[in-house]
Design an enzyme around this catalytic site. Structure first.
Site, PDB file in Angstrom:
ATOM      1  CG  ASP A   1      -3.050   8.051   8.593  1.00 22.95           C
ATOM      2  OD1 ASP A   1      -3.051   6.826   8.827  1.00 22.95           O
ATOM      3  OD2 ASP A   1      -3.016   8.524   7.450  1.00 22.95           O
TER       4      ASP A   1
ATOM      5  CD  GLU B   1      -2.634  -0.844   2.745  1.00 23.36           C
ATOM      6  OE1 GLU B   1      -2.468   0.194   3.430  1.00 23.36           O
ATOM      7  OE2 GLU B   1      -3.378  -1.760   3.073  1.00 23.36           O
TER       8      GLU B   1
END
Lengths: 259, 407
Positions: free
Chosen positions: A60, A49
């Site tokens: 995140d 990824e």
């Protein structure tokens, strides 16, 4: 046919889970991210990824936020992500882009899909949107033979899981915890119910990410999931050098073989 | 109070024409669905509506007066009416939104609230509502802002809230929203997110509007009662847009009423240092909604600039984007300098020191007055300027005595 699904199937045939590794493009710089991701492939990642740095990433935690900010501060541009994808995909390992939604919409969904396809990318992982608002992307992905990876979460209803998995191609991304990347540790007991609920709706492989960082966790999760996804731990290891990154990859690769 | 407020409202999935929707991580969808249902049930429950109205009346000082600013009107050449939201408890319209959301939080059985804040006004309002309802409260605030607005940090501290300084990104409002959303992903089972403006994912733009729409409902009724007419034009400042949509809603179906939103033109639109998001007109997705976004060609959010922290936001509520798109409302930039001049003018003509945010609406209204001599222009004076005295002191070089006695 999805090369990503094939990579998961190959791992399954070997009696193990697939190891999926994440790093942001452009961290520490574009060339450095290519070298790092290539090293992760060499040391045992089955799927890659490539993160697309974005100014406002809400899924995140501090580790990836900081890396992404560093990439942006160093002048990362959107087209750089396709360079990174092209270089990593050239290894033959399925390479997806993980991105917040706005950069895709800004580039133009169709054009983004075309560029990703041209770079040899396998597809997109879209953590901050759901299939409800992704009709344009679903159409573009289908037109360009790209994987569509949406997320399911412990809070998802069975109905939403079914809706989500029916829109996925490649694999389904199950979030291991209720939270953001690189903070709390996911446990096999915690995530098993979500994986079971997800598998009840689809034949697609199911990968577990968010909250996974060690070989021991990879081993425990491999008993339930088809793939184990690691991001923040790689971001934390990279500044210690490529040997450290390779050592972590090997630890995790052994983990997914230990279940 | 109704949820289907006008023909300019959202569909059931939160779309205002091409804008709005819900661009959110799957982890939060269940909570947003739960919130949508709980809010709609609450609004249909006469007891909830009565409780909300009672708290607003007895605790927050609502309805605020509609005041004919006669000396300012003489200067402007038009009849200027001020909706005095600056007189509300905590000093701005924002108390309406937080009391509505906190009352809903209690009804949903959640024990903790989180909020983002820029200058600290929404943080202070949230801390106030949390204290009132006995809720645990955490406020996220960019570390740049905690330094600029230490007094508001102190107010939140005193009210019992926990203030978290956010260092990521540009360390300002948008990053505080990001961090609050990250908290919420991990805490959603017992925590409500008191979103501070009429932006974000569905149902926030509609819900915040409904909690704030008393501004316009009251002003329209007051205007009819006191002056026997509806205004020719109405004006509000627009950052995220909660005070503006709160004013506009009651007037959307009054075709004769012209509606104006004034965005922060900062140092001048052409300098690029502004927060005039609608005027810039770039579509994108930020904080859960498709709307207009200040962004570069790669879709990275760019920093906004305004002397007014409350307007310093690179996005805008999606209903405003829609109202601009269908040309029901007109959105224009007002510069820092124009706003500061209007602030000083109102202080000297009427003895009212407005928030710098509200001074943008006033400056815009003064421009309208030039084009509309003798007409009635209703301005939402959304907040008071106490919080802005540091900025005013610096801008106007105030704070020194004019004379001294003795040697």
């Amino acid at each position: 046919m999805s090369t990503t699904s094939t990579a998961f199937a190959t791992a399954k045939a070997e009696g193990r889970a697939a190891l999926v590794g994440y790093l942001p493009a452009g961290f520490p710089d574009v060339e450095g991210s290519i070298q790092a991701l290539t090293a992760m492939v060499a040391a045992g990642c089955d799927v890659i990824e490539v993160g697309l740095p974005y100014s406002d990433p809400i899924m995140d935690g501090p580790i990836i936020q900081s890396a992404v900010q560093q990439a942006l501060d160093a002048g990362f541009r959107l087209d750089d992500v396709f360079r990174v994808v092209e270089a990593v995909a050239a290894t033959g390992t399925p390479t997806l882009v993980m991105t917040s939604w706005n950069p895709v919409e800004r580039r133009g969904v169709e054009r983004f899909a075309q560029q990703l396809h041209d770079a040899g990318g396998a597809g997109l992982i879209t953590p901050d949107i759901t299939p409800d608002v992704a009709q344009d992307w679903i159409a573009a992905a289908d037109a360009h033979d790209l994987d569509k990876v949406f997320l399911v979460a412990p809070s998802s209803t069975d109905e939403r899981i079914a809706m989500t998995t029916s829109s996925c191609r490649g694999f389904v991304y199950a979030t291991g915890i209720m939270g953001v990347t690189g903070t709390t540790q996911a446990t096999a007991e915690g995530v098993a119910p979500l994986i079971a609920r997800t598998k009840a709706t689809t034949q697609l492989p199911v990968g577990v990410g968010v909250g996974v960082s060690t070989g021991a966790q990879a081993a425990a999760l491999s008993a339930y999931a088809d793939g184990v996804i690691v991001g923040s731990a790689f971001v934390r290891a990279l500044p210690d050098g490529l040997p450290a990154l390779a050592a972590l990859t090997e630890e995790l690769a052994q983990g997914v073989r230990r279940a | 109070m109704t949820t289907a407020s006008s023909s300019f409202g959202a569909d059931e999935r939160g779309w205002f024409g091409d804008f709005g929707g819900r661009f959110m991580p799957e982890a939060l969808v269940a909570a947003l669905d739960e919130l949508t249902v709980a809010w709609q049930e609450a609004m249909a429950d006469p007891r909830f509506v009565a409780d909300f109205e009672q708290i607003l009346r007895e605790y927050a000082g609502v309805p605020s007066p509609l005041y004919h600013a006669e000396r300012l009107s003489q200067r402007a050449g038009a009849r200027i009416l001020l909706k005095r939201e600056d007189l509300n408890h905590t000093g701005a319209h924002k108390i309406r939104n937080v009391l509505g959301q906190a009352l809903l939080t209690k009804r949903m059985g959640k024990s903790r609230v989180i909020a983002e804040t820029g200058a600290g006004q929404h943080g202070v309002a949230s801390a106030t509502a949390a204290a009132y309802f006995g809720l645990d409260c955490t406020v996220y605030m960019g570390s740049v802002d905690t330094k600029r607005q230490a007094l508001n940090v102190a107010r939140m501290n005193l009210l019992g809230a926990k203030v978290v300084a956010v260092d990521s990104g540009s360390a300002t409002l948008k990053d505080a929203i990001n961090e609050a959303l990250r908290d919420w992903v991990a805490s959603v089972d017992h925590t409500a997110y008191l979103f501070g403006t009429a932006a974000g994912p569905h149902p926030f733009p509609s819900m915040v509007r409904e909690f704030c729409r008393g501004i316009g409902d009251e002003a329209r009724a007051q205007c009819l009662e006191q002056y026997g007419v509806v205004p020719d034009a109405i004006a509000a400042c627009v950052g995220g847009g909660s005070n503006a949509i709160g004013l506009f809603t009651a007037f959307l179906d009054d075709e004769a009423v012209d509606i104006y939103g004034f965005e922060a033109g900062g140092e001048g639109y052409d300098t690029g240092r502004h927060a005039a998001t609608i005027h810039a007109g770039e579509r994108g997705v930020l904080h859960g909604a498709r709307t207009f976004v200040l962004q570069d060609e790669d879709g990275q959010t760019t920093e906004s600039h305004s002397i007014s922290a409350g307007l310093d936001y690179p996005g805008v509520g999606p209903q405003h984007a829609h109202l601009a798109d269908v040309q029901r409302a007109t959105y224009l930039p007002v510069t820092d300098a124009e706003a500061m001049d209007a602030m000083a003018l109102l202080a000297r003509t009427e003895g009212i020191i407005p928030a710098i945010e509200s001074a943008h609406a006033l400056a815009g209204a003064l421009r309208l007055a030039e084009e509309r001599p003798g007409q009635t222009i209703l301005v939402n004076l959304s907040g008071r300027g106490d919080k802005d005295m540091g900025t005013a002191l610096e801008y106007f070089k105030l704070g020194s005595p004019d004379e001294e006695t003795g040697s």
